[in-house]
Design an enzyme around this catalytic site. Structure first.
Site, PDB file in Angstrom:
ATOM      1  N   ASN A 143       5.654   7.657  -6.043  1.00 29.73           N
ATOM      2  CA  ASN A 143       6.002   6.562  -5.094  1.00 29.73           C
ATOM      3  C   ASN A 143       4.851   5.768  -4.683  1.00 29.73           C
ATOM      4  O   ASN A 143       4.679   4.610  -4.382  1.00 29.73           O
ATOM      5  CB  ASN A 143       6.479   7.154  -3.890  1.00 29.73           C
ATOM      6  CG  ASN A 143       6.503   6.230  -2.439  1.00 29.73           C
ATOM      7  OD1 ASN A 143       7.389   5.262  -2.645  1.00 29.73           O
ATOM      8  ND2 ASN A 143       5.816   6.477  -1.832  1.00 29.73           N
ATOM      9  N   ASP A 184      -4.892  12.082  -4.360  1.00 31.85           N
ATOM     10  CA  ASP A 184      -5.276  10.601  -4.565  1.00 31.85           C
ATOM     11  C   ASP A 184      -5.024  10.422  -5.810  1.00 31.85           C
ATOM     12  O   ASP A 184      -5.718  10.852  -6.903  1.00 31.85           O
ATOM     13  CB  ASP A 184      -6.707  10.362  -4.295  1.00 31.85           C
ATOM     14  CG  ASP A 184      -7.416   8.926  -4.650  1.00 31.85           C
ATOM     15  OD1 ASP A 184      -6.417   8.282  -5.101  1.00 31.85           O
ATOM     16  OD2 ASP A 184      -8.304   8.560  -4.136  1.00 31.85           O
ATOM     17  N   THR A 229       7.755  -2.197   4.964  1.00 25.76           N
ATOM     18  CA  THR A 229       6.690  -1.324   4.802  1.00 25.76           C
ATOM     19  C   THR A 229       5.404  -1.741   5.004  1.00 25.76           C
ATOM     20  O   THR A 229       5.239  -2.894   4.969  1.00 25.76           O
ATOM     21  CB  THR A 229       6.717  -0.550   3.634  1.00 25.76           C
ATOM     22  OG1 THR A 229       6.420  -1.332   2.684  1.00 25.76           O
ATOM     23  CG2 THR A 229       8.119   0.190   3.470  1.00 25.76           C
ATOM     24  N   LYS A 237       4.430  -3.165 -12.144  1.00 31.24           N
ATOM     25  CA  LYS A 237       5.549  -2.240 -12.071  1.00 31.24           C
ATOM     26  C   LYS A 237       6.369  -2.849 -13.250  1.00 31.24           C
ATOM     27  O   LYS A 237       7.110  -2.070 -13.680  1.00 31.24           O
ATOM     28  CB  LYS A 237       6.696  -2.860 -11.039  1.00 31.24           C
ATOM     29  CG  LYS A 237       5.762  -2.446  -9.614  1.00 31.24           C
ATOM     30  CD  LYS A 237       5.729  -0.996  -9.579  1.00 31.24           C
ATOM     31  CE  LYS A 237       5.390  -0.542  -7.938  1.00 31.24           C
ATOM     32  NZ  LYS A 237       5.430   0.765  -7.931  1.00 31.24           N
ATOM     33  N   LEU A 249       8.452   4.684   2.545  1.00 29.40           N
ATOM     34  CA  LEU A 249       9.393   5.090   1.737  1.00 29.40           C
ATOM     35  C   LEU A 249       9.144   6.410   1.129  1.00 29.40           C
ATOM     36  O   LEU A 249      10.052   7.345   1.237  1.00 29.40           O
ATOM     37  CB  LEU A 249       9.575   4.148   0.371  1.00 29.40           C
ATOM     38  CG  LEU A 249      10.199   2.913   0.581  1.00 29.40           C
ATOM     39  CD1 LEU A 249      10.020   2.123  -0.737  1.00 29.40           C
ATOM     40  CD2 LEU A 249      11.794   3.022   0.972  1.00 29.40           C
ATOM     41  N   TYR A 289       1.189  -7.384  -8.818  1.00 33.39           N
ATOM     42  CA  TYR A 289       2.092  -6.232  -8.468  1.00 33.39           C
ATOM     43  C   TYR A 289       3.351  -6.242  -9.520  1.00 33.39           C
ATOM     44  O   TYR A 289       3.639  -5.227  -9.999  1.00 33.39           O
ATOM     45  CB  TYR A 289       2.627  -6.679  -7.090  1.00 33.39           C
ATOM     46  CG  TYR A 289       3.792  -5.413  -6.472  1.00 33.39           C
ATOM     47  CD1 TYR A 289       3.153  -4.271  -6.006  1.00 33.39           C
ATOM     48  CD2 TYR A 289       5.036  -5.891  -6.534  1.00 33.39           C
ATOM     49  CE1 TYR A 289       4.108  -3.356  -5.706  1.00 33.39           C
ATOM     50  CE2 TYR A 289       5.807  -4.845  -6.017  1.00 33.39           C
ATOM     51  CZ  TYR A 289       5.642  -3.583  -5.619  1.00 33.39           C
ATOM     52  OH  TYR A 289       6.270  -2.667  -5.406  1.00 33.39           O
TER      53      TYR A 289
END
Length: 235
Positions: free
Chosen positions: A79, A53, A193, A164, A13, A160
């Site tokens: 991103n 990084d 991805t 988020k 992405l 995850y």
């Protein structure tokens, strides 16, 4: 010309977002943890490679110095992100999620976002039209993951979506603190991805759509929101 930094942009992405923004006239700094891969991707697109990084203070500081010397920054796209899975590409659920797993995930997805945003704030505040796009996920929606009728309900992972959800809170709080900036979180959709072992159901072209759109909001555009390609998402 609008100067834009995309983190984690040597593939997926981030790469597609960089490509689209270059086509729209942006000067794009392509951030990549691996300097060699970043240079190769930047050469392919006509971007400017920046070793970055998001988990390393010195790396982020060096990126700020380089971009400042080059003229400054208008748009920051956070991103870079990770989703750890088992060796056979299975999402790690509550029974197997450990504090170490949570810590590794948060180090990139949450602390990395804050580290980069904090470091680049001085440059963004000098811009006439500063924009921040935090790449989130529909899995961050507490409404979605708790609704049996929503697609996110069936996702079994912990680390995850929790990371988020934290990104969404960061987005809201920074947007309130800096009303002169446009700071939003976006949900690209379940995109094919490396992050998800290429199990996604849509292309990077489709996924990058909302990222590119929100990277180009004007001073009268929304801020402190959570969006996908169709509109506003519930928290």
């Amino acid at each position: 010309m609008t100067a834009t930094l995309v983190t984690g942009a040597n593939k997926g992405l981030g790469f597609e977002t960089a490509r689209r923004l270059i086509a729209d006239g942006h000067t794009v700094y392509l951030g990549s943890r691996d300097a060699g891969r970043g240079r190769q991707a930047a050469e392919q697109l006509g971007a400017r490679a920046v070793q970055l990084d998001v988990t390393d203070d010195a790396s982020v500081a060096a990126a700020v110095t380089a971009i400042e010397a080059d003229g400054g920054l208008d748009v920051l796209i956070n991103n870079a992100g990770i989703e750890e899975r088992s060796d056979n590409n299975v999402v790690i659920g509550p029974a197997d999620a450990t504090a170490d797993l949570m810590r590794r995930t948060f180090e990139t997805n949450v602390f990395g976002t804050v580290r980069v945003l904090h470091a680049f704030l001085p440059l963004l505040r000098r811009s006439a039209a500063p924009v921040v796009v935090n790449v989130s996920s529909g899995l961050a929606s507490l409404t979605g993951v708790s609704n049996p009728g929503a697609p996110a309900y069936g996702y079994p992972g912990v680390a995850y979506p929790a990371s988020k959800a934290a990104v969404n809170m960061i987005t809201v709080q920074y947007a309130k603190a800096f009303p002169g900036m446009r700071i939003n979180a976006v949900e690209p959709g379940f995109t094919k991805t490396d992050l998800n072992g290429n199990t996604g159901v849509q292309t990077v072209e489709q996924g990058a759509e909302i990222i590119v759109r929100m990277a180009q909001v004007g001073l009268e555009g929304p801020t402190g929101g959570f969006f996908d390609a169709e509109g506003t998402l519930p928290w």
